[in-house]
Write a protein that holds these residues in place. Structure first.
Motif, PDB file in Angstrom:
ATOM      1  N   ASN A 212       0.856  -1.185   0.000  1.00  0.00           N
ATOM      2  CA  ASN A 212       0.000   0.000   0.000  1.00  0.00           C
ATOM      3  C   ASN A 212       0.895   1.238   0.000  1.00  0.00           C
ATOM      4  OD1 ASN A 212      -1.911   1.990   0.386  1.00  0.00           O
ATOM      5  ND2 ASN A 212      -3.135   0.756   1.810  1.00  0.00           N
ATOM      6  N   LYS A 215      -0.569   4.456   1.771  1.00  0.00           N
ATOM      7  CA  LYS A 215      -0.498   4.468   3.231  1.00  0.00           C
ATOM      8  C   LYS A 215       0.922   4.733   3.711  1.00  0.00           C
ATOM      9  CE  LYS A 215      -1.697   1.712   7.283  1.00  0.00           C
ATOM     10  NZ  LYS A 215      -2.288   0.443   7.768  1.00  0.00           N
ATOM     11  N   ASN A 271      -9.425   6.709  -1.045  1.00  0.00           N
ATOM     12  CA  ASN A 271      -8.391   6.299  -0.101  1.00  0.00           C
ATOM     13  C   ASN A 271      -8.928   5.313   0.933  1.00  0.00           C
ATOM     14  OD1 ASN A 271      -5.626   7.977  -0.218  1.00  0.00           O
ATOM     15  ND2 ASN A 271      -7.279   9.271  -0.963  1.00  0.00           N
ATOM     16  N   CYS A 274      -9.291   1.961  -0.665  1.00  0.00           N
ATOM     17  CA  CYS A 274      -7.973   1.351  -0.865  1.00  0.00           C
ATOM     18  C   CYS A 274      -7.384   0.841   0.449  1.00  0.00           C
ATOM     19  CB  CYS A 274      -7.030   2.360  -1.525  1.00  0.00           C
ATOM     20  SG  CYS A 274      -5.379   1.720  -1.865  1.00  0.00           S
ATOM     21  N   ASP A 275      -7.669   1.553   1.545  1.00  0.00           N
ATOM     22  CA  ASP A 275      -7.106   1.185   2.848  1.00  0.00           C
ATOM     23  C   ASP A 275      -8.182   1.354   3.908  1.00  0.00           C
ATOM     24  OD1 ASP A 275      -5.558   0.616   5.004  1.00  0.00           O
ATOM     25  OD2 ASP A 275      -4.424   2.509   4.969  1.00  0.00           O
ATOM     26  N   PHE A 278      -7.347   3.659   6.971  1.00  0.00           N
ATOM     27  CA  PHE A 278      -6.868   4.987   6.561  1.00  0.00           C
ATOM     28  C   PHE A 278      -6.994   5.966   7.721  1.00  0.00           C
ATOM     29  CE2 PHE A 278      -7.903   9.221   4.924  1.00  0.00           C
ATOM     30  CZ  PHE A 278      -6.779   9.484   4.160  1.00  0.00           C
TER      31      PHE A 278
END
Length: 303
Positions: A212, A215, A271, A274-275, A278
């Motif tokens: 990632n 991150k 975001n 994706c994570d 976060f």
């Protein structure tokens, strides 16, 4: 190449991979020539070449045939790989160039066949009569039969290594090397370096999608620029939501995650998808809930 000097040369068979590479080079050359030709008409009305595209392609392929097969008994891809066609109908093992009849039939089968396929489809596509429908079905059946014969010929080519295309088999022309190929000596040091580099590249291709990067970048910035508390200017900026904490631009559809900072909806949503862990790049707060900002901004505040 003169026939007198060609008769003295012996035939050097061509590898399958070299013949396939020559076919791919020929296709790439045709696409390059056609793209260069169409680029000359970018200033004209769109579709000006659509009605005459089969005839224009035939004219260009005719020029290529004149300066390749007709003059050198080899296509451009074959010339690059030191390959040329041999008259395989001759009983001698010596090299024999293509006859004029073979060159003309090669033109008819390759260039004329492609023009006939494209033009017949255009002429019969708008016909609704029963007779034309039957003719179209016959043409489609013939085209499918040729494709099937081409597939069978390719399977035989993979086994025996001769006649890569159906045209070559029908005309009795075979690909041979122009000159005897010398074996290239490759050092172990070079091979080891290539193997090491390819192994490292494959490892990175496998590893990078698992990392990632976003991150790690946000974590790095949070370490380099730690923020213990928000200043008055930052509080004012967050209160008026004039800057996205991710992209730094005016926030589009401003949202919050539970802290005092504001984000664009697409920035924070992408975001977070994706994570799942976060955190805010400004204060390090985790995403508690993604909610739209309810504060209304007057147009006078933009100035």
């Amino acid at each position: 190449m003169a026939s007198s000097s060609g008769n003295e040369k012996r035939v050097n068979p061509v590898l399958r991979i070299s013949q396939l590479d020559a076919l791919e080079l020929n296709k790439a050359l045709e696409q390059l020539v056609w793209s260069q030709f169409t680029s000359c008409f970018h200033g004209f009305k769109p579709g000006v070449l659509a009605h005459f595209e089969p005839e224009l392609k035939t004219f260009l392929w005719l020029i290529l045939w004149r300066f390749t097969i007709y003059s050198k008994s080899a296509t451009v891809g074959q010339a690059i790989l030191n390959i040329q066609y041999k008259n395989n109908l001759s009983q001698t093992e010596k090299y024999q160039p293509l006859s004029k009849h073979q060159k003309l039939w090669y033109l008819i089968f390759t260039v004329g066949g492609r023009w006939l396929e494209e033009r017949c489809y255009d002429l019969l596509s708008n016909r609704q009569l029963q007779s034309f429908c039957k003719i179209k079905s016959y043409i489609n059946f013939g085209a499918g039969l040729l494709k099937l014969c081409g597939l069978l010929n390719f399977l035989i080519f993979l086994q025996k290594g001769t006649f890569a295309t159906l045209t070559e088999r029908i005309l009795g022309i075979r690909s041979v090397f122009c000159k005897q190929q010398s074996v290239r000596q490759v050092g172990f040091e070079y091979m080891n370096r290539e193997l090491l580099w390819h192994g490292f590249a494959e490892f990175l291709i496998y590893l990078l999608p698992l990392i990632n990067v976003q991150k790690i970048k946000l974590k790095f910035f949070s370490w380099c620029l730690p923020i213990a508390s928000l200043s008055n200017s930052e509080n004012t900026l967050a209160a008026h939501c004039k800057e996205c904490s991710l992209c730094g631009e005016w926030p589009t559809m401003p949202h919050t995650i539970g802290c005092l900072h504001v984000f664009c909806y697409y920035c924070i949503k992408s975001n977070y998808l994706c994570d799942m862990y976060f955190t805010c790049p400004k204060c390090g707060s985790e995403v508690h809930s993604l909610q739209p900002l309810k504060y209304k901004i007057e147009m006078t505040e933009l100035h």
